[in-house]
Motif scaffolding. Sequence first.
Motif, PDB file in Angstrom:
ATOM      1  N   VAL A 118       0.828  -1.207   0.000  1.00  0.00           N
ATOM      2  CA  VAL A 118       0.000   0.000   0.000  1.00  0.00           C
ATOM      3  C   VAL A 118       0.860   1.253   0.000  1.00  0.00           C
ATOM      4  O   VAL A 118       0.594   2.215  -0.738  1.00  0.00           O
ATOM      5  N   VAL A 119       1.910   1.275   0.801  1.00  0.00           N
ATOM      6  CA  VAL A 119       2.737   2.475   0.933  1.00  0.00           C
ATOM      7  C   VAL A 119       3.682   2.649  -0.250  1.00  0.00           C
ATOM      8  O   VAL A 119       3.905   3.770  -0.716  1.00  0.00           O
ATOM      9  N   LEU A 120       4.206   1.539  -0.761  1.00  0.00           N
ATOM     10  CA  LEU A 120       5.266   1.633  -1.774  1.00  0.00           C
ATOM     11  C   LEU A 120       4.815   1.381  -3.200  1.00  0.00           C
ATOM     12  O   LEU A 120       5.444   1.880  -4.143  1.00  0.00           O
ATOM     13  N   ARG A 121       3.732   0.629  -3.392  1.00  0.00           N
ATOM     14  CA  ARG A 121       3.388   0.227  -4.759  1.00  0.00           C
ATOM     15  C   ARG A 121       1.904   0.368  -5.086  1.00  0.00           C
ATOM     16  O   ARG A 121       1.294  -0.545  -5.659  1.00  0.00           O
ATOM     17  N   PRO A 122       1.269   1.485  -4.763  1.00  0.00           N
ATOM     18  CA  PRO A 122      -0.131   1.656  -5.166  1.00  0.00           C
ATOM     19  C   PRO A 122      -0.229   1.772  -6.680  1.00  0.00           C
ATOM     20  O   PRO A 122       0.634   2.378  -7.322  1.00  0.00           O
ATOM     21  N   ALA A 123      -1.286   1.206  -7.246  1.00  0.00           N
ATOM     22  CA  ALA A 123      -1.415   1.172  -8.709  1.00  0.00           C
ATOM     23  C   ALA A 123      -2.395   2.208  -9.240  1.00  0.00           C
ATOM     24  O   ALA A 123      -2.337   2.542 -10.431  1.00  0.00           O
ATOM     25  N   PHE A 124      -3.305   2.696  -8.418  1.00  0.00           N
ATOM     26  CA  PHE A 124      -4.346   3.624  -8.842  1.00  0.00           C
ATOM     27  C   PHE A 124      -5.039   3.138 -10.121  1.00  0.00           C
ATOM     28  O   PHE A 124      -5.021   3.817 -11.152  1.00  0.00           O
ATOM     29  N   PRO A 125      -5.660   1.947 -10.069  1.00  0.00           N
ATOM     30  CA  PRO A 125      -6.309   1.406 -11.269  1.00  0.00           C
ATOM     31  C   PRO A 125      -7.384   2.355 -11.794  1.00  0.00           C
ATOM     32  O   PRO A 125      -8.153   2.925 -11.015  1.00  0.00           O
ATOM     33  N   GLU A 126      -7.408   2.541 -13.087  1.00  0.00           N
ATOM     34  CA  GLU A 126      -8.321   3.516 -13.679  1.00  0.00           C
ATOM     35  C   GLU A 126      -9.781   3.206 -13.373  1.00  0.00           C
ATOM     36  O   GLU A 126     -10.597   4.117 -13.164  1.00  0.00           O
ATOM     37  N   ASN A 127     -10.150   1.913 -13.343  1.00  0.00           N
ATOM     38  CA  ASN A 127     -11.542   1.572 -13.040  1.00  0.00           C
ATOM     39  C   ASN A 127     -11.908   1.950 -11.611  1.00  0.00           C
ATOM     40  O   ASN A 127     -13.027   2.412 -11.335  1.00  0.00           O
ATOM     41  N   GLU A 128     -10.973   1.782 -10.686  1.00  0.00           N
ATOM     42  CA  GLU A 128     -11.227   2.168  -9.303  1.00  0.00           C
ATOM     43  C   GLU A 128     -11.280   3.686  -9.170  1.00  0.00           C
ATOM     44  O   GLU A 128     -12.081   4.229  -8.397  1.00  0.00           O
ATOM     45  N   VAL A 129     -10.431   4.393  -9.901  1.00  0.00           N
ATOM     46  CA  VAL A 129     -10.450   5.856  -9.874  1.00  0.00           C
ATOM     47  C   VAL A 129     -11.781   6.375 -10.406  1.00  0.00           C
ATOM     48  O   VAL A 129     -12.374   7.312  -9.855  1.00  0.00           O
ATOM     49  N   ALA A 130     -12.289   5.750 -11.460  1.00  0.00           N
ATOM     50  CA  ALA A 130     -13.567   6.168 -12.036  1.00  0.00           C
ATOM     51  C   ALA A 130     -14.699   5.990 -11.032  1.00  0.00           C
ATOM     52  O   ALA A 130     -15.573   6.858 -10.894  1.00  0.00           O
ATOM     53  N   THR A 131     -14.687   4.871 -10.331  1.00  0.00           N
ATOM     54  CA  THR A 131     -15.707   4.633  -9.305  1.00  0.00           C
ATOM     55  C   THR A 131     -15.598   5.652  -8.189  1.00  0.00           C
ATOM     56  O   THR A 131     -16.605   6.199  -7.716  1.00  0.00           O
ATOM     57  N   TYR A 132     -14.376   5.917  -7.768  1.00  0.00           N
ATOM     58  CA  TYR A 132     -14.130   6.863  -6.687  1.00  0.00           C
ATOM     59  C   TYR A 132     -14.616   8.257  -7.048  1.00  0.00           C
ATOM     60  O   TYR A 132     -15.317   8.903  -6.260  1.00  0.00           O
ATOM     61  N   ARG A 133     -14.240   8.755  -8.226  1.00  0.00           N
ATOM     62  CA  ARG A 133     -14.583  10.133  -8.559  1.00  0.00           C
ATOM     63  C   ARG A 133     -16.096  10.316  -8.718  1.00  0.00           C
ATOM     64  O   ARG A 133     -16.646  11.343  -8.328  1.00  0.00           O
ATOM     65  N   ALA A 134     -16.793   9.312  -9.264  1.00  0.00           N
ATOM     66  CA  ALA A 134     -18.241   9.415  -9.405  1.00  0.00           C
ATOM     67  C   ALA A 134     -18.916   9.425  -8.026  1.00  0.00           C
ATOM     68  O   ALA A 134     -19.841  10.220  -7.774  1.00  0.00           O
TER      69      ALA A 134
END
Length: 420
Positions: A118-134
Amino acid sequence: MKRPTLTIPTDIEVPRAVRHAAANGTPVYVVNCPEYEVVRVTFVFHAGTVTQRHPFTASATANMLAEGTAAFSAQEIAERLDYYGSYFDINIDRDYAYVTFCALSKFFDHTAEIVEEVVLRPAFPENEVATYRAKRRQQLAIERRKVETIARENFAQAVFGAEHPYGMSYDESEYDSLDHDRLAEHYRRTYTARNCMVVCSGRIDEATLRRIIDIAAALPSSGSAVAEPIAPFRTTHDVRVRHAGAVQSSIRMGRLLFPRTHEDFIPMQVLATVLGGYFGSRLMQNLRERNGFTYGVYAAMVNFQQAGYLAIATQVGRETTQEALRQIAAEIETLRTVPVPDEELALVKNIMAGEMMRILDGPFGIADVTTENLLCGFGNAQTGRSLERIRRTTPDELLALAQKYLRTEDMVTVVAGDWE
């Protein structure tokens, strides 16, 4: 039955935080409490909203750290933490992002695998980002229909100015611009060794400490520490925001003051407590008990890295808004003209001492206090000094502080609602 003796502490000793350093220079502070079979580790990054280059990027980056990494999906992270009874939490404020893990000491090795990812290698997957921002855009739009949110945002803007990072707010449509690249850029720039310190507490044996230091040592050491943006404070003293149809008005009052390092911060905390810092405070007695205007009202000193401020907050019925404002002003004026009675001040001091003892009950509270002390440039001996400063505060000192800092012309007043 004999009543037990009431003992009011005159001193508080907080375990000293022992400083270690990872190979890349990241400081790792340890408060060893071996009697507790838990380990708590907090990575504190100077990655709050003042460091972001795009709206909502700082909070999104922090909240998305565990939503998928190089090795694990968000579901796998949650399941592994849950299996071992471990706990993960994110907090972010204007200045800092706090990434905290708690685990039973016997399972820390298993939890450390997730910590590292979590601290060193977060991926920020685009599908998760899309869910988060909505989701967050919708949540913010709903929150901004409430007078409490309207008042809070306008108060920050009134105290610090619309152009200062502490006072800025953004339209919820700005969430649409969040994507993987913006989060990854913010992470690369701010989640670095030079912007981090680690605070751990609980049962920290040699193996556990070595594992924590190894994770800290893997933080990238390239680049420089993120500098605080320099912007002037531009205070607006009176703001009224109409919200048609609201049955309550949200009131925020206060003023810009100074951070916790200032010599008057602790006695001003005492003054704020007298005014509205506990259930029997003057504002509570007035607005709730005598007049029935509100269920609750509070006053407190708030500390940021660049500044601090006094805040008074309550919600009242729309028809009582103006009288509530007059009553708050009257209580402030009383503090400026009449010394606080010795009996009342003694009660407030005991309440503040008791609250300090409550917070320090266990390794998690000790870690929180240690973190705050370190961020202010103090050691844990500061907690005892703070109690001593509270104890020697006098009515005459509070009167002088009220006359100096609570002048009517310096106060900020924000009201949101549909008042009469």
